[in-house]
Design a protein around this motif. Structure first.
Motif, PDB file in Angstrom:
ATOM      1  N   GLY A 253      36.851 -90.279  53.664  1.00  0.00           N
ATOM      2  CA  GLY A 253      38.284 -90.071  53.537  1.00  0.00           C
ATOM      3  C   GLY A 253      38.740 -89.649  52.151  1.00  0.00           C
ATOM      4  O   GLY A 253      37.953 -89.556  51.207  1.00  0.00           O
ATOM      5  N   GLY A 254      40.028 -89.407  52.045  1.00  0.00           N
ATOM      6  CA  GLY A 254      40.604 -89.016  50.771  1.00  0.00           C
ATOM      7  C   GLY A 254      42.070 -89.389  50.680  1.00  0.00           C
ATOM      8  O   GLY A 254      42.736 -89.638  51.692  1.00  0.00           O
ATOM      9  N   LYS A 255      42.559 -89.446  49.455  1.00  0.00           N
ATOM     10  CA  LYS A 255      43.990 -89.663  49.183  1.00  0.00           C
ATOM     11  C   LYS A 255      44.321 -88.880  47.920  1.00  0.00           C
ATOM     12  O   LYS A 255      44.624 -89.429  46.866  1.00  0.00           O
ATOM     13  N   SER A 256      44.219 -87.578  48.034  1.00  0.00           N
ATOM     14  CA  SER A 256      44.171 -86.711  46.866  1.00  0.00           C
ATOM     15  C   SER A 256      45.518 -86.566  46.177  1.00  0.00           C
ATOM     16  O   SER A 256      46.564 -86.462  46.826  1.00  0.00           O
ATOM     17  N   ALA A 257      45.448 -86.541  44.849  1.00  0.00           N
ATOM     18  CA  ALA A 257      46.645 -86.419  44.021  1.00  0.00           C
ATOM     19  C   ALA A 257      46.827 -84.995  43.525  1.00  0.00           C
ATOM     20  O   ALA A 257      45.864 -84.343  43.099  1.00  0.00           O
ATOM     21  N   ASN A 258      48.053 -84.520  43.576  1.00  0.00           N
ATOM     22  CA  ASN A 258      48.448 -83.254  42.967  1.00  0.00           C
ATOM     23  C   ASN A 258      49.242 -83.599  41.712  1.00  0.00           C
ATOM     24  O   ASN A 258      50.396 -84.041  41.805  1.00  0.00           O
ATOM     25  N   VAL A 259      48.627 -83.452  40.547  1.00  0.00           N
ATOM     26  CA  VAL A 259      49.251 -83.832  39.281  1.00  0.00           C
ATOM     27  C   VAL A 259      50.010 -82.642  38.723  1.00  0.00           C
ATOM     28  O   VAL A 259      49.417 -81.626  38.339  1.00  0.00           O
ATOM     29  N   VAL A 260      51.328 -82.753  38.689  1.00  0.00           N
ATOM     30  CA  VAL A 260      52.195 -81.700  38.167  1.00  0.00           C
ATOM     31  C   VAL A 260      52.551 -82.056  36.729  1.00  0.00           C
ATOM     32  O   VAL A 260      53.235 -83.055  36.482  1.00  0.00           O
ATOM     33  N   ALA A 406      46.464 -91.153  39.533  1.00  0.00           N
ATOM     34  CA  ALA A 406      45.619 -90.275  40.346  1.00  0.00           C
ATOM     35  C   ALA A 406      44.284 -90.935  40.679  1.00  0.00           C
ATOM     36  O   ALA A 406      43.752 -90.765  41.781  1.00  0.00           O
ATOM     37  N   ASN A 407      43.758 -91.717  39.739  1.00  0.00           N
ATOM     38  CA  ASN A 407      42.445 -92.355  39.914  1.00  0.00           C
ATOM     39  C   ASN A 407      42.530 -93.757  40.508  1.00  0.00           C
ATOM     40  O   ASN A 407      41.511 -94.455  40.581  1.00  0.00           O
ATOM     41  N   SER A 408      43.700 -94.165  40.972  1.00  0.00           N
ATOM     42  CA  SER A 408      43.923 -95.578  41.320  1.00  0.00           C
ATOM     43  C   SER A 408      43.549 -95.957  42.743  1.00  0.00           C
ATOM     44  O   SER A 408      43.664 -97.128  43.111  1.00  0.00           O
ATOM     45  N   THR A 409      43.140 -94.991  43.576  1.00  0.00           N
ATOM     46  CA  THR A 409      42.789 -95.337  44.950  1.00  0.00           C
ATOM     47  C   THR A 409      41.279 -95.532  45.081  1.00  0.00           C
ATOM     48  O   THR A 409      40.515 -95.246  44.168  1.00  0.00           O
ATOM     49  N   ILE A 410      40.865 -96.007  46.249  1.00  0.00           N
ATOM     50  CA  ILE A 410      39.426 -96.182  46.507  1.00  0.00           C
ATOM     51  C   ILE A 410      38.735 -94.845  46.742  1.00  0.00           C
ATOM     52  O   ILE A 410      37.507 -94.778  46.804  1.00  0.00           O
ATOM     53  N   TYR A 411      39.539 -93.784  46.876  1.00  0.00           N
ATOM     54  CA  TYR A 411      38.994 -92.478  47.220  1.00  0.00           C
ATOM     55  C   TYR A 411      38.798 -91.596  45.993  1.00  0.00           C
ATOM     56  O   TYR A 411      39.332 -91.859  44.922  1.00  0.00           O
ATOM     57  N   GLN A 454      34.662 -94.230  47.389  1.00  0.00           N
ATOM     58  CA  GLN A 454      34.543 -94.432  48.839  1.00  0.00           C
ATOM     59  C   GLN A 454      34.888 -93.176  49.643  1.00  0.00           C
ATOM     60  O   GLN A 454      35.073 -93.241  50.861  1.00  0.00           O
ATOM     61  N   SER A 455      34.935 -92.037  48.967  1.00  0.00           N
ATOM     62  CA  SER A 455      35.020 -90.762  49.684  1.00  0.00           C
ATOM     63  C   SER A 455      33.641 -90.248  50.068  1.00  0.00           C
ATOM     64  O   SER A 455      33.523 -89.205  50.701  1.00  0.00           O
ATOM     65  N   GLY A 456      32.590 -90.973  49.677  1.00  0.00           N
ATOM     66  CA  GLY A 456      31.270 -90.612  50.164  1.00  0.00           C
ATOM     67  C   GLY A 456      30.276 -90.315  49.071  1.00  0.00           C
ATOM     68  O   GLY A 456      30.467 -90.654  47.905  1.00  0.00           O
ATOM     69  N   ASN A 457      29.193 -89.662  49.470  1.00  0.00           N
ATOM     70  CA  ASN A 457      28.119 -89.315  48.546  1.00  0.00           C
ATOM     71  C   ASN A 457      27.480 -88.022  49.015  1.00  0.00           C
ATOM     72  O   ASN A 457      27.715 -87.560  50.120  1.00  0.00           O
ATOM     73  N   GLY A 458      26.673 -87.441  48.163  1.00  0.00           N
ATOM     74  CA  GLY A 458      26.057 -86.175  48.540  1.00  0.00           C
ATOM     75  C   GLY A 458      27.072 -85.046  48.471  1.00  0.00           C
ATOM     76  O   GLY A 458      28.252 -85.249  48.192  1.00  0.00           O
ATOM     77  N   ARG A 459      26.603 -83.833  48.713  1.00  0.00           N
ATOM     78  CA  ARG A 459      27.449 -82.655  48.667  1.00  0.00           C
ATOM     79  C   ARG A 459      27.124 -81.720  49.819  1.00  0.00           C
ATOM     80  O   ARG A 459      25.977 -81.642  50.276  1.00  0.00           O
ATOM     81  N   GLU A 460      28.150 -81.017  50.295  1.00  0.00           N
ATOM     82  CA  GLU A 460      27.981 -79.999  51.318  1.00  0.00           C
ATOM     83  C   GLU A 460      28.340 -78.642  50.725  1.00  0.00           C
ATOM     84  O   GLU A 460      28.925 -78.557  49.643  1.00  0.00           O
ATOM     85  N   LEU A 461      27.974 -77.588  51.431  1.00  0.00           N
ATOM     86  CA  LEU A 461      28.292 -76.190  51.150  1.00  0.00           C
ATOM     87  C   LEU A 461      27.432 -75.616  50.020  1.00  0.00           C
ATOM     88  O   LEU A 461      27.088 -76.296  49.057  1.00  0.00           O
ATOM     89  N   GLY A 462      27.087 -74.336  50.188  1.00  0.00           N
ATOM     90  CA  GLY A 462      26.346 -73.616  49.177  1.00  0.00           C
ATOM     91  C   GLY A 462      24.995 -74.230  48.859  1.00  0.00           C
ATOM     92  O   GLY A 462      24.376 -74.916  49.672  1.00  0.00           O
ATOM     93  N   ARG A 463      24.524 -73.978  47.644  1.00  0.00           N
ATOM     94  CA  ARG A 463      23.205 -74.459  47.223  1.00  0.00           C
ATOM     95  C   ARG A 463      23.126 -75.977  47.250  1.00  0.00           C
ATOM     96  O   ARG A 463      22.095 -76.553  47.621  1.00  0.00           O
ATOM     97  N   TYR A 464      24.208 -76.634  46.868  1.00  0.00           N
ATOM     98  CA  TYR A 464      24.202 -78.096  46.831  1.00  0.00           C
ATOM     99  C   TYR A 464      24.077 -78.673  48.237  1.00  0.00           C
ATOM    100  O   TYR A 464      23.412 -79.691  48.444  1.00  0.00           O
ATOM    101  N   GLY A 465      24.714 -78.019  49.210  1.00  0.00           N
ATOM    102  CA  GLY A 465      24.586 -78.465  50.585  1.00  0.00           C
ATOM    103  C   GLY A 465      23.188 -78.266  51.130  1.00  0.00           C
ATOM    104  O   GLY A 465      22.686 -79.093  51.904  1.00  0.00           O
TER     105      GLY A 465
END
Length: 477
Positions: A253-260, A406-411, A454-465
């Protein structure tokens, strides 16, 4: 543009060993969330079905893993080409089974799998399959049988993001697609067979997470599990998989912040920020659901957001003009509405939308897209993933406070920063998250995708995926 067609495969079975398998008598209905009507049904898989699929994948592994990498890449490219040819059917299917508006389904849902699979195929010639380090020959080899468990919000993209690199790496696969939106998995199985993928290299078992998902995660002959879904379900996958010490890759999951920032173009930041908060009806793990603005600009930002929100047409997902369709299911509708009610109860300002039904829509799993202002950083709606069209606008006093919020969530999955370019990049470096867009930077299907915390581990897409699906061996000479 022609009206969307209906899904062509309404009773897909499992796909095991290169053949469609009907499964048992129990079926899971696929419900169109815009109408409440069943559009298809898939078999309710069992552990025995998983056993059969894993056996097929294990049997296919020796030949596929030793197939020349050039041929494996050619098969993946042909899969990409086949998906492109079926794009209209894919878009219509996704709209019917989970409510993604048809325009978005055509532009994004049906095109991302084509781009990601072609991108993976293009990696083959220059990827360091072997390299020399001193007197060691370092080799990258396939892991074995990969279990893939995927969600409903981007049903085909999330499958292909796993299947394409896993196949290129030389693995074989057992997939459990979401039971909510499972129909494009059958399209992929057909396309893969037409592309020349050997029987057993890709298998599909339909069913629920507690039955089929757990059977895959626990299976002793499954060497890796790649899971995309909720953090709660990802924790369960990790626990079940731990008995066999298999590799586990999680995109959660995610709870992404848009910092203006103070020096941002506020109008652009709000317009682009709202679009990314409500993308796919807010049913996107990377959605920028928290907009952090300087306290002195909070009210202006809220007014701009509400004005922009008025242009988001809610309605029939088959209508070309619709920007927000229904939630994926009645259960998701109820979840989102409960969060909207919680936001009101906790004292946030309703700047747009709010509780209640959508006017003029008497049936379907619709919610009112909602913007909250004056949201406390520790409020429930600012901390928990809602997965719907709900934006929380949060004021901050200093830049350090903005970063802290922005960094205050578990995500830590995604985020954004708007401001003078160098300044914004400097702040982006401080965010504990897997990817950050600066001033609306475009999505890059070849860049690594994945999360912190807690948004996970590892990477997807491209070379990293691709690297996720490979073991590393060293041979000393």
């Amino acid at each position: 543009m022609a009206a969307p067609t209906t899904p062509t495969t309404t009773e897909p079975g499992h796909w095991i060993g290169g053949e469609a398998v009907a499964g048992g008598a129990d079926r899971i209905e696929v419900i169109n969330p815009a109408t409440g009507e069943a559009v298809a049904a898939v078999p309710a898989g069992t552990p025995a079905d998983v056993d059969r699929a894993v056996a097929a994948a294990k049997a296919a592994f020796p030949a596929w893993s030793t197939t020349d990498i050039t041929e494996r890449a050619a098969v993946v490219q042909r899969i990409s080409d086949g998906l492109k040819a079926r794009a209209a059917d894919i878009a219509a299917s996704i709209t019917a089974e989970m409510g993604s508006p048809i325009t978005f389904a055509r532009k994004v849902q049906a095109t991302m799998p084509v781009a990601t699979s072609a991108g993976v195929a293009s990696l083959a010639p220059d990827f360091p399959w072997t390299e020399e380090i001193g007197n060691s020959l370092v080799m990258r080899e396939p892991i074995g049988v990969v279990g893939a468990i995927t969600p409903w919000n981007y049903p085909l993209h999330q499958i292909v993001a796993k299947v394409a690199p896993a196949l290129l790496a030389g693995n074989t696969i057992v997939l459990k697609p979401t039971e909510i939106a499972p129909l494009t998995a059958a399209v992929l199985a057909e396309v893969a067979a037409e592309a020349g993928l050997p029987a057993g290299a890709f298998n599909v078992v339909h069913g629920t997470g507690p039955v089929v998902g757990e059977a895959i995660a626990a299976h002793p002959d499954v060497d890796m599990v790649s899971f995309t879904g909720s953090t709660r379900a990802g924790k369960r996958v990790s626990v079940v998989a731990s008995d066999t010490v298999k590799r586990v890759a999680l995109e959660l999951g995610g709870k992404s912040a848009n910092v203006v920032l103070e020096d941002a173009d506020l109008a652009k930041a709000v317009k682009v920020g709202l679009a990314n908060a409500w993308i796919n009806g807010g049913q996107t793990c990377t959605a920028w659901t928290r907009m952090l603005v300087p306290a002195a600009k909070h009210d202006e930002a809220l007014e701009l957001a509400a004005a922009a929100a008025a242009k988001y047409t809610v309605g029939d997902p088959t209508d070309e003009a619709t920007r927000i369709g229904p939630m994926s299911s009645v259960a998701q509708q109820e979840r989102v509405n409960a969060y909207i009610e919680r936001g009101v109860a906790d004292g946030a300002t309703v700047a747009f939308g709010g509780p209640g039904s959508v006017e003029g829509l008497d049936r379907g799993a619709y919610v009112r897209p909602t913007i909250f202002g004056n949201v406390a950083p520790d409020a429930v709606i600012a901390q928990e993933e809602i997965f719907g069209p709900v934006l929380s606008v949060i004021p901050y006093s200093t830049e350090d406070e903005a970063v802290e919020i922005a960094n205050s969530t578990i995500y830590g999955l995604a985020g954004a920063v708007f401001g003078e370019q160098d300044h914004a990049i400097a702040v982006a470096r401080r965010l504990r998250t897997g990817q950050v867009d600066v001033n609306g930077g475009a999505f890059n299907p070849m860049a690594p995708f994945g999360g912190y915390k807690q948004s996970g581990n590892g990477r997807e897409l491209g070379r990293y995926g691709l690297e996720e699906f490979l073991e590393v061996k060293s041979i000393q000479r």
